[in-house]
Design a protein around this motif. Structure first.
Motif, PDB file in Angstrom:
ATOM      1  N   LEU A 247       0.829  -1.206   0.000  1.00 61.29           N
ATOM      2  CA  LEU A 247       0.000   0.000   0.000  1.00 61.29           C
ATOM      3  C   LEU A 247       0.862   1.255   0.000  1.00 61.29           C
ATOM      4  N   SER A 248       1.918   1.241   0.786  1.00 60.46           N
ATOM      5  CA  SER A 248       2.811   2.403   0.825  1.00 60.46           C
ATOM      6  C   SER A 248       3.487   2.615  -0.524  1.00 60.46           C
ATOM      7  N   ARG A 249       3.898   1.516  -1.159  1.00 62.58           N
ATOM      8  CA  ARG A 249       4.527   1.653  -2.475  1.00 62.58           C
ATOM      9  C   ARG A 249       3.536   2.200  -3.501  1.00 62.58           C
ATOM     10  N   LEU A 250       2.278   1.749  -3.395  1.00 62.26           N
ATOM     11  CA  LEU A 250       1.264   2.255  -4.317  1.00 62.26           C
ATOM     12  C   LEU A 250       1.027   3.741  -4.101  1.00 62.26           C
ATOM     13  N   LEU A 251       0.963   4.161  -2.844  1.00 60.21           N
ATOM     14  CA  LEU A 251       0.779   5.581  -2.553  1.00 60.21           C
ATOM     15  C   LEU A 251       1.952   6.404  -3.066  1.00 60.21           C
ATOM     16  N   VAL A 252       3.149   5.846  -2.993  1.00 56.47           N
ATOM     17  CA  VAL A 252       4.320   6.554  -3.512  1.00 56.47           C
ATOM     18  C   VAL A 252       4.235   6.674  -5.023  1.00 56.47           C
ATOM     19  N   LEU A 253       3.762   5.621  -5.664  1.00 67.02           N
ATOM     20  CA  LEU A 253       3.683   5.638  -7.126  1.00 67.02           C
ATOM     21  C   LEU A 253       2.676   6.661  -7.636  1.00 67.02           C
ATOM     22  N   VAL A 254       1.540   6.768  -6.949  1.00 64.78           N
ATOM     23  CA  VAL A 254       0.509   7.718  -7.399  1.00 64.78           C
ATOM     24  C   VAL A 254       0.782   9.130  -6.908  1.00 64.78           C
ATOM     25  N   GLY A 255       1.832   9.319  -6.116  1.00 64.71           N
ATOM     26  CA  GLY A 255       2.194  10.661  -5.667  1.00 64.71           C
ATOM     27  C   GLY A 255       1.484  11.134  -4.427  1.00 64.71           C
ATOM     28  N   LEU A 256       0.764  10.244  -3.726  1.00 61.80           N
ATOM     29  CA  LEU A 256       0.071  10.632  -2.503  1.00 61.80           C
ATOM     30  C   LEU A 256       0.967  10.562  -1.277  1.00 61.80           C
ATOM     31  N   LYS A 257       2.156  10.042  -1.442  1.00 66.30           N
ATOM     32  CA  LYS A 257       3.091   9.916  -0.328  1.00 66.30           C
ATOM     33  C   LYS A 257       4.496  10.124  -0.867  1.00 66.30           C
ATOM     34  N   SER A 258       5.322  10.812  -0.090  1.00 60.94           N
ATOM     35  CA  SER A 258       6.698  11.061  -0.512  1.00 60.94           C
ATOM     36  C   SER A 258       7.506   9.770  -0.449  1.00 60.94           C
ATOM     37  N   ASP A 259       8.401   9.644  -1.385  1.00 58.04           N
ATOM     38  CA  ASP A 259       9.232   8.446  -1.462  1.00 58.04           C
ATOM     39  C   ASP A 259      10.351   8.542  -0.421  1.00 58.04           C
ATOM     40  N   PRO A 260      10.412   7.616   0.546  1.00 58.36           N
ATOM     41  CA  PRO A 260      11.480   7.683   1.561  1.00 58.36           C
ATOM     42  C   PRO A 260      12.870   7.485   0.978  1.00 58.36           C
ATOM     43  N   MET A 261      12.945   6.898  -0.229  1.00 63.74           N
ATOM     44  CA  MET A 261      14.253   6.689  -0.833  1.00 63.74           C
ATOM     45  C   MET A 261      14.891   7.999  -1.274  1.00 63.74           C
ATOM     46  N   ASP A 262      14.095   9.046  -1.371  1.00 62.51           N
ATOM     47  CA  ASP A 262      14.651  10.350  -1.728  1.00 62.51           C
ATOM     48  C   ASP A 262      15.493  10.940  -0.602  1.00 62.51           C
ATOM     49  N   ILE A 263      15.320  10.441   0.602  1.00 63.76           N
ATOM     50  CA  ILE A 263      16.066  10.927   1.768  1.00 63.76           C
ATOM     51  C   ILE A 263      17.187   9.940   2.064  1.00 63.76           C
TER      52      ILE A 263
END
Length: 749
Positions: A121-137
């Motif tokens: 679910l978290s990966r899906l939210l990251v893909l649709v842009g509803l959640k920031s990608d933790p890998m960016d940090i």
């Protein structure tokens, strides 16, 4: 206790208010149990978190045997609140947390790195842009962020102890992290001291070499200046010229004293000799040995003369010889005294000459001493500079030797120690099932109770008339019951004598306004409500015409103009002829509304004859719902389909339940007259007692009339006799039925 309303003289009925809790107990209990169950489910399924604590004591660790010479505990500053707060910030610094994270390898744990265990679910939210990608940090920053969320470092009040708390899903990790942070803090403090000691040693080594050269040059300057200025040092570390001047000054004082003493003694002896006085009083004469012997011989001769005078005369040759010897002795004594005087004078002259010489020497030494003093000032400055540099050199040497020895031995005790290590927690601190469930139960129960009380209060159902409020409480509502007439009513011409209304079958338990056709003997029948005795037709015919002529008959427009001109707040319409006559109230309300006033029509007929044409069709909540606490004002006020007027219909609630709160009707009327310019009330075939309970200040009473029959006349007479001499007859004849749109009037939105 009651609350006074500013808009209407009402009080809070506490019994009615708190009775709402009993009426809604099931809803309150169900919501409370649902919330409590949800809290229990959350507390039972939530992830367990454990917390452990380590303590660090800030205290000097230097031993009395290793403390540098000249230092003691009082030399170190006492840590205050600011100092403890500084150490707290150091303990929670990024450097220490990074060391601990690397040591315990926290980046591999999903608890500290969201990217390590992301759900689908978290990966899906990251893909649709509803959640920031933790890998960016960066991973270090992600771990530090989680550590700071779980870490709590604070100073224990009124102590020098710093507590380090850490929470984790793993109890072993919860205890390991605080210990690791404390160890990293102490190690960091030791490293900082070693670096500081090494920096001090590196600084002191070249400084010492430089100071040695400076001290040598300064001392050489002192020696050179002393040699060039001929500043010879005497005793007591003073210049020789100054010392000699002091000695000559002392000797000069002595010489002057001796000279003065010799001159004074010579003068004293001279005066004694000149005056023929005795020399025995002069100390210098008495101290002469020769004079003392002569005095002894003189005493002896006088003794012999005295002995011989007892047997011989004064002219005796022997006595004369003794006296001659005595005279010679006196002459010798005087001669010796004069010699003493001469010696004293010679001594005084010698002292005077010495004095003159000493004065000349002193003057010479004064000039030399003045020059030596000026030179000594410069010499002292050179000596102070040399001494200061030597003292600094010695201090640097001492500190350097100490720093070098501690650096070689790596002995630098840290001013902190771990006073208490973290222990592995056996019980989670979150979630606490019993406190969470208890808090949820109490909070939900309290919130539901408050919400129920507020709903009851804001709906107006918990209001009652205040004492002396300008309207009296009523036991019955002036809403007449529409009679259920028999099918052969027009054929009979009058009602049967047995016509009664059973309270348990009537639509509303109201006092009826039926014509007086019921026999008087039925008035006392148990369980029945008797209607008044019928009036003979002859009497009606005799009274109808005088009533019409005295009251005056007006149409709808005139009735509206009368209400607007008088500024009436309430208009009560009585319709003895039933539903058809109720059109007068509707038409008057629309007419006044079209004039620009805010108008509301309250339908108190049992059949809803007044509100049906305004709402077209269908059932709407109305006055009975408001009285039965099933709706609020916003739910029962509706817009007229053919004008700007508003209407409150009869409603859909149980009339029996609504009449239990009948004493709230005056409060409702007062609230409506506050919100609207005019409140039009259609009462149907009501009596004087009923409309009296609805009337208030600025009230106009109208009698709707279709045909001048016996009902109208009878109702008009009774209203006039009951205290309404200003009763106005209104007829809707010549107007369109209220259900049809009226030209020139805009439909309500």
């Amino acid at each position: 206790m009651s609350v006074q309303s500013a808009a209407a003289d009402v009080d809070v009925d506490l019994r009615q208010l708190f009775a709402s809790l009993a009426r809604n107990w099931l809803r309150i209990l169900v919501v409370t149990l649902v919330v409590t169950g949800a809290a229990f489910a959350f507390a039972s399924t939530a992830t367990r978190h454990y917390k452990a604590q380590a303590q660090v004591e800030i205290i000097p660790r230097e031993s009395v045997y290793t403390r540098p010479a000249g230092n003691n505990d009082t030399d170190k500053p006492i840590l205050d609140e600011s100092g403890i707060a500084t150490q707290v910030q150091i303990i929670s610094s990024n450097d220490i947390l990074k060391q601990v994270a690397q040591k315990l390898d926290l980046a591999k744990l999903p608890e500290f790195d969201e990217a390590a265990g992301m759900s689908s679910l978290s990966r899906l939210l990251v893909l649709v842009g509803l959640k920031s990608d933790p890998m960016d940090i960066p991973v270090d920053e992600r771990v530090l962020k989680k550590m700071r969320e779980k870490l709590n470092v604070y100073g224990v009040e009124k102590t020098r102890i710093i507590a380090i708390e850490f929470s984790s899903q793993d109890p072993m990790l919860a205890a390991a992290v605080p210990d690791a942070i404390a160890a990293a803090y102490i190690a960091g403090q030791g490293t900082a001291k070693l670096e500081s000691n090494a920096a001090a040693a590196d600084f002191l080594a070249p400084e010492i070499a430089d100071l040695q050269q400076q001290v040598k040059a300064a001392e050489a300057k002192v020696a050179t200046y002393r040699a060039q200025s001929d500043l010879l040092m005497g005793g007591n570390n003073s210049v020789l010229a100054t010392q000699q001047l002091a000695e000559l000054s002392s000797e000069l004082s002595k010489v002057r004293g001796n000279r003065a003493s010799a001159e004074a003694t010579a003068d004293n002896v001279r005066k004694v000799l000149r005056n023929g006085g005795s020399l025995d009083t002069v100390p210098e004469v008495l101290s002469s040995d020769l004079i003392q012997r002569l005095r002894e011989r003189q005493v002896e001769l006088r003794s012999n003369i005295a002995d011989l005078s007892t047997t011989l005369l004064g002219n005796h040759p022997r006595i004369r010889a003794l006296k001659s010897q005595l005279a010679d002795l006196d002459a010798q004594i005087r001669g010796e005294a004069e010699k003493i005087i001469k010696g004293l004078l010679a001594q005084a002259d010698t002292a005077k000459a010495r004095e003159s010489q000493l004065v000349a020497d002193v003057n010479t030494l004064k000039a030399a001493s003045a020059r030596a003093g000026e030179q000594q000032v410069d010499l002292d400055a050179l000596q102070r500079d040399a001494a200061a540099k030597r003292q600094q050199l010695e201090l640097y040497l001492t500190n350097y030797r100490e720093a070098a020895s501690r650096q070689d031995r790596k002995y630098l005790p840290v001013d902190a120690r771990i006073s208490s290590k973290a222990s592995v927690p056996s019980e989670p601190y979150f979630p606490k099932v019993l406190p969470i469930v208890s808090a949820a139960f109490v909070a939900s129960l309290l919130i539901m109770a408050i919400a129920t009380l507020l709903q009851e209060l804001f709906s107006g159902r918990a209001m009652r008339p205040a004492a002396g409020a300008g309207f009296e409480p009523i036991d019955e509502v002036a809403m007449p019951v529409v009679r259920q007439e028999p099918a052969t009513l027009q054929e009979m011409g009058e009602y049967p004598a047995e016509a009664v209304v059973e309270p348990d079958k009537a639509p509303l338990p109201y006092t009826t306004a039926m014509p007086e056709t019921v026999a008087s003997d039925m008035a006392e029948a148990p369980g029945m409500v008797a209607v008044p005795e019928a009036v003979p037709a002859e009497r009606i015919a005799d009274e109808i015409e005088p009533a019409r002529s005295s009251l005056g008959e007006i149409d709808i427009e005139k009735a509206a103009e009368k209400l607007i001109a008088s500024g009436a707040a309430r208009a009560i319409f009585v319709s003895p002829e039933g539903d058809e006559a109720a059109a007068s109230a509707v038409l008057v309300a629309r007419e006044v509304s079209d004039a620009g006033l805010r108008v509301l029509l309250l339908d108190l007929t049992a059949s809803g004859a007044a509100s049906r044409p305004m709402l077209d069709s269908g059932l709407f909540p109305g006055i009975t719902n408001l009285l039965a606490s099933e709706a609020q004002f916003s739910d029962v006020i509706h817009a007229d389909l053919y004008s700007d007027c508003h209407v409150i219909p009869v409603g859909t609630a149980d009339p029996v339940r609504a009449m239990r709160a009948a004493d709230r009707l005056p409060i409702i009327m007062q609230s409506l007259t506050t919100a609207y310019d005019l409140v039009v009330v259609e009462c149907g075939p009501a009596d004087a007692q009923g409309i009296g309970r609805l009337a208030g200040d600025a009230t106009e009473v109208f009698l709707s009339m279709l045909e001048p029959d016996d009902e109208v006349a009878q109702a008009a007479v009774k209203l006039i006799e009951s205290g309404y001499p200003d009763l106005t007859l209104v007829t809707p004849l010549g107007h369109e039925p209220p259900g049809n749109p009226v030209p020139g009037r805009r439909s309500a939105a």
